[in-house]
Design a protein around this motif. Sequence first.
Motif, PDB file in Angstrom:
ATOM      1  N   UNK A 118       0.801  -1.200   0.155  1.00  8.99           N
ATOM      2  CA  UNK A 118      -0.201  -0.126  -0.338  1.00  8.99           C
ATOM      3  C   UNK A 118       0.906   1.281   0.067  1.00  8.99           C
ATOM      4  N   UNK A 119       0.616   2.250  -0.879  1.00  7.24           N
ATOM      5  CA  UNK A 119       1.371   3.536  -0.659  1.00  7.24           C
ATOM      6  C   UNK A 119       0.434   4.552  -1.593  1.00  7.24           C
ATOM      7  N   UNK A 120       0.903   5.703  -1.205  1.00  4.78           N
ATOM      8  CA  UNK A 120       0.312   7.083  -1.927  1.00  4.78           C
ATOM      9  C   UNK A 120       1.416   7.594  -2.770  1.00  4.78           C
ATOM     10  N   UNK A 121       1.012   7.741  -4.053  1.00  3.38           N
ATOM     11  CA  UNK A 121       2.032   8.600  -5.112  1.00  3.38           C
ATOM     12  C   UNK A 121       1.477   9.751  -5.398  1.00  3.38           C
ATOM     13  N   UNK A 126      -2.242  18.592  -6.946  1.00  3.07           N
ATOM     14  CA  UNK A 126      -3.334  17.909  -6.207  1.00  3.07           C
ATOM     15  C   UNK A 126      -3.569  16.690  -6.501  1.00  3.07           C
ATOM     16  N   UNK A 127      -3.000  16.081  -7.653  1.00  2.00           N
ATOM     17  CA  UNK A 127      -3.255  14.585  -8.113  1.00  2.00           C
ATOM     18  C   UNK A 127      -2.503  13.499  -7.331  1.00  2.00           C
ATOM     19  N   UNK A 128      -3.222  12.288  -7.138  1.00  2.00           N
ATOM     20  CA  UNK A 128      -2.204  11.253  -6.602  1.00  2.00           C
ATOM     21  C   UNK A 128      -2.896  10.071  -6.975  1.00  2.00           C
ATOM     22  N   UNK A 129      -2.035   9.019  -6.719  1.00  2.00           N
ATOM     23  CA  UNK A 129      -2.535   7.640  -7.037  1.00  2.00           C
ATOM     24  C   UNK A 129      -2.441   6.911  -5.464  1.00  2.00           C
TER      25      UNK A 129
END
Length: 201
Positions: A118-121, A126-129
């Motif tokens: 799990x992670x946030x890129x 303001x955009x992220x995955x």
Amino acid sequence: MASIEDNILTAIQAKGRGSIFFPSDFTSYGEVKAVGKSLERLTAKGDIVRLARGIYLYPEIDTVLGLGVLMPSIEQIAETIARRDKARIVPTGIYAMNKLGLSTQVPMNVVYLTDGAPRKVSLGNGRSIQFKYTTPRNLAFTNPLAMLVTFALKEVGKDNVTEDIIKRIKSVLQKERKENILADEALMPAWIRNITRKAYE
């Protein structure tokens, strides 16, 4: 003798424009720190673009319309990360609905379920995955469309399914052979199974 930077640039050029890559792709050229510095210098020169921390792009440049650097879609970035991590991913929520044409909303923060880490890129602006861990069973679908339909309908919620949504799902499903979709029936909640079966009646 070619420097690490030259070697990396040659390798990137061989991959072709539009390719996304990571510092870990170049560990054979030198130490992690040296590779990182070389990528920083190539970014500063404008040879490559940094998409997020540890994720780079050898950009396609649009000269016809003068649009300049063409950025990859969030989906392309997510799929490249998944390939690197040898993980499976599936779009969820508003993004799954958008891909099926059930919503015109394009989320700034796309959430994928994954059997990887799990992670946030953060992609800037303001955009992220976000990759959220889920049990491998949730990703055991053999058919990507069956999986997408299941997660999009879960987002809509059983009580909010309208005739329009059913029509839309039906038109999407009819492009795929019935047996391919029904092969994944066991992974669908009963109410979604009813919708997919009805689509073929």
